[in-house]
Design a protein around this motif. Structure first.
Motif, short mmCIF file in Angstrom:
data_model
loop_
_atom_site.label_atom_id
_atom_site.label_comp_id
_atom_site.label_asym_id
_atom_site.label_seq_id
_atom_site.Cartn_x
_atom_site.Cartn_y
_atom_site.Cartn_z
N UNK A 66 0.85 -1.19 0.00
CA UNK A 66 0.00 0.00 0.00
C UNK A 66 0.88 1.24 0.00
N UNK A 67 0.65 2.12 -0.96
CA UNK A 67 1.45 3.33 -1.11
C UNK A 67 0.53 4.55 -1.13
N UNK A 68 0.83 5.52 -0.26
CA UNK A 68 0.08 6.78 -0.24
C UNK A 68 0.98 7.88 -0.76
N UNK A 69 0.49 8.63 -1.73
CA UNK A 69 1.16 9.82 -2.22
C UNK A 69 0.50 11.00 -1.51
N UNK A 70 1.04 11.34 -0.35
CA UNK A 70 0.43 12.28 0.59
C UNK A 70 0.06 13.62 -0.01
N UNK A 71 0.90 14.19 -0.84
CA UNK A 71 0.70 15.57 -1.32
C UNK A 71 -0.05 15.66 -2.64
N UNK A 72 -0.55 14.53 -3.15
CA UNK A 72 -1.20 14.55 -4.47
C UNK A 72 -2.71 14.38 -4.35
N UNK A 73 -3.42 14.89 -5.37
CA UNK A 73 -4.88 14.74 -5.41
C UNK A 73 -5.26 13.52 -6.25
N UNK A 74 -6.54 13.37 -6.51
CA UNK A 74 -7.07 12.21 -7.23
C UNK A 74 -6.43 12.04 -8.61
N UNK A 75 -6.05 13.14 -9.23
CA UNK A 75 -5.44 13.10 -10.56
C UNK A 75 -3.92 13.06 -10.50
N UNK A 76 -3.39 12.83 -9.29
CA UNK A 76 -1.94 12.82 -9.05
C UNK A 76 -1.31 14.16 -9.42
N UNK A 77 -2.00 15.23 -9.02
CA UNK A 77 -1.47 16.58 -9.19
C UNK A 77 -1.09 17.13 -7.83
N UNK A 78 -0.03 17.94 -7.81
CA UNK A 78 0.40 18.61 -6.59
C UNK A 78 -0.52 19.80 -6.33
N UNK A 79 -0.37 20.41 -5.16
CA UNK A 79 -1.23 21.55 -4.78
C UNK A 79 -1.13 22.70 -5.77
N UNK A 80 0.03 22.85 -6.43
CA UNK A 80 0.20 23.94 -7.40
C UNK A 80 -0.34 23.58 -8.79
N UNK A 81 -0.95 22.40 -8.92
CA UNK A 81 -1.56 21.99 -10.18
C UNK A 81 -0.64 21.25 -11.12
N UNK A 82 0.61 21.06 -10.75
CA UNK A 82 1.53 20.33 -11.63
C UNK A 82 1.29 18.83 -11.52
N UNK A 83 1.28 18.20 -12.67
CA UNK A 83 1.07 16.76 -12.73
C UNK A 83 2.28 16.02 -12.16
N UNK A 84 1.99 15.04 -11.34
CA UNK A 84 3.03 14.19 -10.77
C UNK A 84 2.87 12.75 -11.24
N UNK A 85 2.14 12.60 -12.35
CA UNK A 85 1.88 11.26 -12.88
C UNK A 85 3.19 10.53 -13.18
N UNK A 86 4.18 11.25 -13.71
CA UNK A 86 5.47 10.61 -14.01
C UNK A 86 6.10 10.04 -12.75
N UNK A 87 6.00 10.75 -11.64
CA UNK A 87 6.57 10.26 -10.37
C UNK A 87 5.82 9.03 -9.89
N UNK A 88 4.50 9.02 -10.05
CA UNK A 88 3.70 7.86 -9.65
C UNK A 88 4.06 6.67 -10.54
N UNK A 89 4.19 6.90 -11.82
CA UNK A 89 4.57 5.82 -12.74
C UNK A 89 5.94 5.27 -12.37
#
Length: 75
Positions: free
Chosen positions: A41-64
């Protein structure tokens, strides 16, 4: 169902998710993985449902990359 699966399973949750209850997801994941060594089980604490950071930048690459790292442990 997971209790009958020996295949590695990765559960991912974003910590700032507004669509899925984070607390409920964490509780269920902990319950599922407690007696299931094949469940990670992995939680990406600072990301939203779309794996975006609070500033709106996509973090999908980091999740991948995290998924790829996890897969490399089992392949």
């Amino acid at each position: 169902v997971l209790s009958k699966i020996a295949t590695p399973v990765l559960l991912i949750q974003s910590g700032q998710d507004k669509n899925v209850s984070v607390d409920l997801a964490i509780a269920k994941a902990k319950q599922i993985s407690k007696n299931q060594p094949n469940v990670t089980f992995k939680v990406y604490e600072q990301l939203d449902h779309s794996f975006e950071a609070a500033d709106g930048t996509s973090q999908v690459d980091a999740v991948i990359k995290g998924i790829q790292h996890w897969l490399a442990l089992y392949l």
